[in-house]
Design an enzyme around this catalytic site. Structure first.
Site, PDB file in Angstrom:
ATOM      1  N   LYS A 218       0.830  -1.264  -0.114  1.00 56.60           N
ATOM      2  CA  LYS A 218       0.105   0.043  -0.090  1.00 56.60           C
ATOM      3  C   LYS A 218       1.171   1.324  -0.178  1.00 56.60           C
ATOM      4  CE  LYS A 218      -3.798  -2.686   1.946  1.00 56.60           C
ATOM      5  NZ  LYS A 218      -4.833  -2.756   2.879  1.00 56.60           N
TER       6      LYS A 218
ATOM      7  N   HIS B 232      -8.894  -3.322  -6.157  1.00 58.44           N
ATOM      8  CA  HIS B 232      -8.726  -3.395  -4.525  1.00 58.44           C
ATOM      9  C   HIS B 232      -9.947  -2.553  -3.951  1.00 58.44           C
ATOM     10  CE1 HIS B 232      -6.991  -3.049  -0.353  1.00 58.44           C
ATOM     11  NE2 HIS B 232      -6.528  -4.034  -0.724  1.00 58.44           N
TER      12      HIS B 232
ATOM     13  N   GLU C 135     -11.692 -10.139  -0.890  1.00 59.37           N
ATOM     14  CA  GLU C 135     -11.229  -9.275   0.380  1.00 59.37           C
ATOM     15  C   GLU C 135     -12.456  -8.735   0.760  1.00 59.37           C
ATOM     16  OE1 GLU C 135      -8.738  -6.085  -0.896  1.00 59.37           O
ATOM     17  OE2 GLU C 135     -10.263  -5.507  -2.283  1.00 59.37           O
TER      18      GLU C 135
END
Length: 250
Positions: free
Chosen positions: A11, A96, A166
């Protein structure tokens, strides 16, 4: 038999020097232990090239955290797939939850990026997952299925694709889906892929779990039949934690 894959998503963390230091430590340990699973790391854009040079001997794969769907042009702050390939990337993480939640990326935008990355020869890690409100409303399967179907629209070949489930409510919160909750969604994703691409493609597709994976829960998650490794956030910034997760993956 699907080869487990563990990728560290760093990240927005670490300077170039810090990234090289962390990558060196990971590469040395992976090079020495030669785990059976595939290992990748995704540093920030400024560190990509230097980290790539640092790990190229070790078998650790270089991944990017995002890309644009155009080759070049007036897109301030963006990076194209051909730039990533030239920097040595083999993987790119797309869709993401932080990109979706914080930067407004829709399934359509993610799909454009997926198609561009695959056309460039990059391997794609397509992220999907539901929010807490969506899970509590009982629409997890509906949301995740839509993200898969729309994210892969007009994609004919998924042989180099990885999907990462996720759950948004488990990212950076310390909360983790139970192994049964994760397995249920992974099985649903595989079923969706079977309907879209057939049995063989579904059986060969690797599906990672991402959502507060740590050394204490990695083994039980990875033992589930449809979980093929992890997309690791915070724990990938600590060498010992990341290596423990890699060891749990086999």
């Amino acid at each position: 038999m699907r080869r487990t894959i563990v990728v560290g998503n760093w990240k927005m963390n670490n300077t170039i020097a810090e990234s090289i230091e962390l990558a060196t430590a990971i590469a040395e340990k992976v090079g020495a232990t030669k785990p059976e699973c595939e290992v990748g790391i995704a540093p920030t854009f400024p560190a990509l090239h230097e980290v790539g040079k640092t790990i190229e001997w070790s078998g650790v794969q270089l991944a990017a955290q995002n890309c644009h769907y155009e080759n070049d042009g007036a897109f301030t702050g963006e990076v194209s797939t051909r730039m990533l390939a030239a920097a040595g990337c083999s993987y790119v993480i797309l869709g993401h939850s932080e990109r979706r939640q914080l930067f407004g990326e829709t399934n359509e935008i993610v799909n454009r990026k997926v198609k561009k990355a695959l056309a460039e020869g990059l391997r794609v890690i397509l992220c999907v997952g539901e929010t807490l409100d969506e899970r509590e409303a009982g629409v997890t399967d509906k949301i995740v299925t839509a993200q898969v179907v729309e994210g892969l629209a007009d994609v004919s070949d998924i042989s180099t694709l990885v999907i990462a489930y996720e759950p948004v409510w488990a990212i950076g919160t310390g909360k983790t889906a139970t192994k049964e909750q994760a397995q249920d969604v992974h099985a649903s994703i595989r079923s969706t892929i079977e309907k879209l691409y057939g049995d063989s493609a579904a059986r060969h597709l690797r599906i990672q779990y991402g959502g507060s994976v740590k050394p204490s829960n990695a083994a039980e998650l990875f033992a589930m039949p449809d979980i093929d490794g992890g997309l690791i956030g915070g724990a990938s910034l600590k060498v010992e934690d990341f290596m423990a997760i890699i060891e749990a993956a086999g």
